[in-house]
Design a protein around this motif. Structure first.
Motif: not given
Length: 659
Positions: A129-131, A282-293, A400-411
């Motif tokens: 899960g690290s960068r 739906a999947p939640q947003a990965p942890s913030a240590d992933l630089a590819d978000l 998608f981070d349901r708590d923050a109502e935020q979409f993310w793109l990974a990788g």
């Protein structure tokens, strides 16, 4: 019938699932465990020997990891393998990178044996899960795909994308695994699984967090990936259906439809056991240590201002009054609630041309370089269930981070772009491998894009019948580009039409496009049979099908098996029909080619898709109604065997024939 021969690359998730498969249908060819894709794609370890272990199995697995032998074993088994089963659980502890660049998977055996304390000086742990790990891993899985390309072309691979459980079946919290809980693990594994599906061109079998429950008495002990029996039962059912589809692939392409798909956002979900409080599917947003978000800003109405675009057309249509079902026959008192009679439907249609700064992502999203996100549809303002947009698109890197109502793109940074020049029509939508979805959502787009003068068509068309349909609507084979979900495209100019349905209610324009593909009615009365083909291997099987077909024949109805017809023949047959009777399924979606006023008797066995099917028939101007079979009370899942009350069905059809 010959057995389906399975090669496993994975952990106890795949192993425990396989052990529950019918041994008369499945055979294990080889099993590779404790080997990260990073290790499999690297050079063998020569600077240190593997630890000596008591268990022969564990010794083989760890030694194989040190030897990076996955590709060798895969090639050895290729000639007698029908299916590769893959899961990512063994990635959870990360890897060790040695000073010479070779890689060792950090496994339980490496930890418990103390071997990780005696690695060469300079060895460093790269956590899952690290960068760095994700960067190494995406490169490694592409290396595995590249070096086994000749094998993977002929052998389908199924990824078990099973969420970790946060709760046990006895109501207690599932334990952590080396400090990691389900909330942390699930978005990470979802992202890795999406990357693997793209690189390996694999099928994905997903179990959502709301469905994942750990077993209270699992033989291997408590863990978030040691599941309760209902989870394994769902996996076994899906894999068995897929293997049946695979057996048919000797004459047809294997069908991803055999793997379960989530219902569309507009349809009610299949009933599930209330094992615990439901979390976001739906999947939640990965942890913030992933630089590819990359954070994404959702555009709710693509017919308004969209950067780097040109609006070609826009139309809002209110259909009122709309037609409804004419009869609701429940002779065995199954008790399904009638579909509500909505007085109108609102449809938002548009076509938009996007610059090369936009690219498709997954099956329904489009992403701009600056982080804007749009879909092929207008979303209501104030909608609170945006997470459901991901339920029918498991091949996207959008999360998608349901708590923050935020979409993310990974990788996305690690995917080499596929360049396409010219003005390209993009005919993408959800569940493209499903025949009904392909007909209703994608074919109208393909017709419209042909009329708009696009040079090429980008569409998901893995099966010959899909290509045949696209040829019928005017696209030459050389102008059709088979879309690879998850790949990164750079298209000079993309023309994107709106999805032509709302909850499978076809827009008047789309219904007209499909309805004019056939000829004039010839007063044929037909019964749609599911006795052969993929339909016959579905769990939604009529137990007294022969009796039903004989009864319909006695009334003069002609039996039709869509699987035995070409696409052209299916269109001609349905266009000539005056009366269509048949069990719900892909074949009944061909009613879109019927002429308005055709009478439809839709035989249903489950309530899950009544809303959508009612919409479909209503939007095409059919006189339609529903007749309900009685499902087997002992069966589980959304597709159950059922029986039909033949005397009552006969009476209903006879009455319709009499006028």
């Amino acid at each position: 019938m010959s057995k389906t021969r399975v090669f496993i690359w994975g952990s106890c998730v795949s192993r425990d699932t396989f052990e529950r498969l019918d041994t008369s249908q499945f055979e294990l060819v080889d099993y590779v465990a404790r080997q990260s894709a990073i290790s499999a794609g690297s050079t063998p370890v020569t600077s240190v020997s593997p630890p000596v272990l008591e268990s022969p199995f564990q010794q083989r697995m760890v030694t194989g990891d040190f030897s990076s032998e996955l590709l060798t074993r895969l090639r050895t088994a290729a000639g007698h393998t029908d299916l590769i089963l893959f899961d990512l659980t063994d990635e959870r502890l990360g890897v060790y990178v040695l000073p010479d660049g070779s890689v060792i998977t950090r496994s339980i055996e490496l930890i418990q044996s103390g071997a990780e304390d005696h690695l060469p000086s300079g060895a460093r742990h790269v956590p899952f899960g690290s960068r760095e790990h994700f960067r190494f891993w995406t490169s490694a899985i592409e290396t595995v795909a590249r070096h086994s390309q000749d094998v993977l072309v002929t052998i389908p691979i199924v990824i078990l994308d099973v969420a970790w459980a946060s709760m046990s079946e006895n109501g207690t919290e599932a334990p952590l695994s080396f400090g990691m809980d389900a909330k942390t693990a699930n978005p990470l594994f979802r992202m890795y699984a999406a990357s693997a599906a793209t690189a390996l061109q694999a099928y994905t079998l997903s179990i959502s967090p709301s469905e994942a429950v750990s077993g209270a008495d699992h033989p291997w002990g408590a863990a978030p990936f040691h599941y309760a029996e209902p989870v394994y039962s769902k996996l076994v059912s899906a894999l068995t259906d897929f293997a049946d589809s695979l057996a048919a692939s000797r004459t047809h392409s294997p069908s991803v439809d055999a793997l379960p798909t989530q219902e569309t956002a507009e349809q009610p979900a299949a009933p599930q056991e209330p094992t615990r409080a439901r979390t976001a599917d739906a999947p939640q947003a990965p942890s913030a240590d992933l630089a590819d978000l990359e954070p994404l800003t959702l555009i709710r109405n693509p017919s308004l201002e969209v950067p780097d675009s040109r609006l070609i057309s826009k139309q809002n249509t209110r259909v009122a009054p709309r037609s409804h079902w004419e009869f609701w026959d429940d002779p065995d008192n199954v008790g399904y609630k009638p579909v509500a009679r909505r007085e109108y439907v609102q449809l938002h249609e548009f076509a938009i041309e996007l610059s090369e700064r936009w690219r498709p992502e997954g099956h329904r999203f489009f992403v701009h370089e600056d982080g804007h996100l749009m879909l092929d549809r207008v979303l209501p303002a104030g909608r609170k269930d945006d997470h459901r947009l991901l339920l029918t698109d498991r091949d996207t890197h959008v999360t998608f981070d349901r708590d923050a109502e935020q979409f993310w793109l990974a990788g996305s940074r690690h995917r080499e772009p596929i360049h396409i020049a010219g003005r390209v029509g993009v005919a993408l939508s959800v569940e493209p491998s499903n025949w009904g979805s392909f007909i209703t959502r994608i074919v109208p787009k393909a017709i419209m894009l042909r009329r708009l003068g696009c040079d090429k068509l980008l569409a998901y068309c893995r099966h010959e019948r899909q290509r045949e349909m696209l040829r019928l609507v005017g696209w030459a084979d050389d102008d059709i580009i088979d879309y690879r979900p998850g790949a990164r495209y750079r298209i000079e100019s993309s023309v994107v039409p709106a999805e032509p349905t709302d909850g499978l209610y076809l827009s008047p324009y789309a219904a007209d496009l499909l309805g004019t593909m056939g000829g004039k009615p010839a007063n044929r009365n037909i019964y749609i049979s599911r006795r052969t083909g993929i339909a016959a291997r579905s769990k939604r099987v009529c137990l007294n099908a022969d009796e039903v077909e004989d009864a319909m024949a006695s009334l003069g109805l002609e039996p039709v098996v869509p699987d035995e017809l070409t696409v052209s023949q299916q269109i001609e047959t349905f266009a000539a029909a005056n009366l269509v009777v048949g069990p719900s399924g892909a074949g009944m979606f061909n009613t879109v080619f019927c002429n308005p006023g055709t009478v439809i008797v839709d035989i249903e066995s489950q309530p899950n898709w009544l809303h959508a099917h009612n919409n479909l028939f209503a939007s095409t101007g059919m006189r339609h109604g529903f007749f309900f079979g009685k499902p087997d009370p002992g069966a589980s899942g959304p597709h159950k065997p059922y029986t039909i009350n033949v005397p009552r069905l006969t009476a209903r059809v006879a009455g319709l024939l009499a006028g």
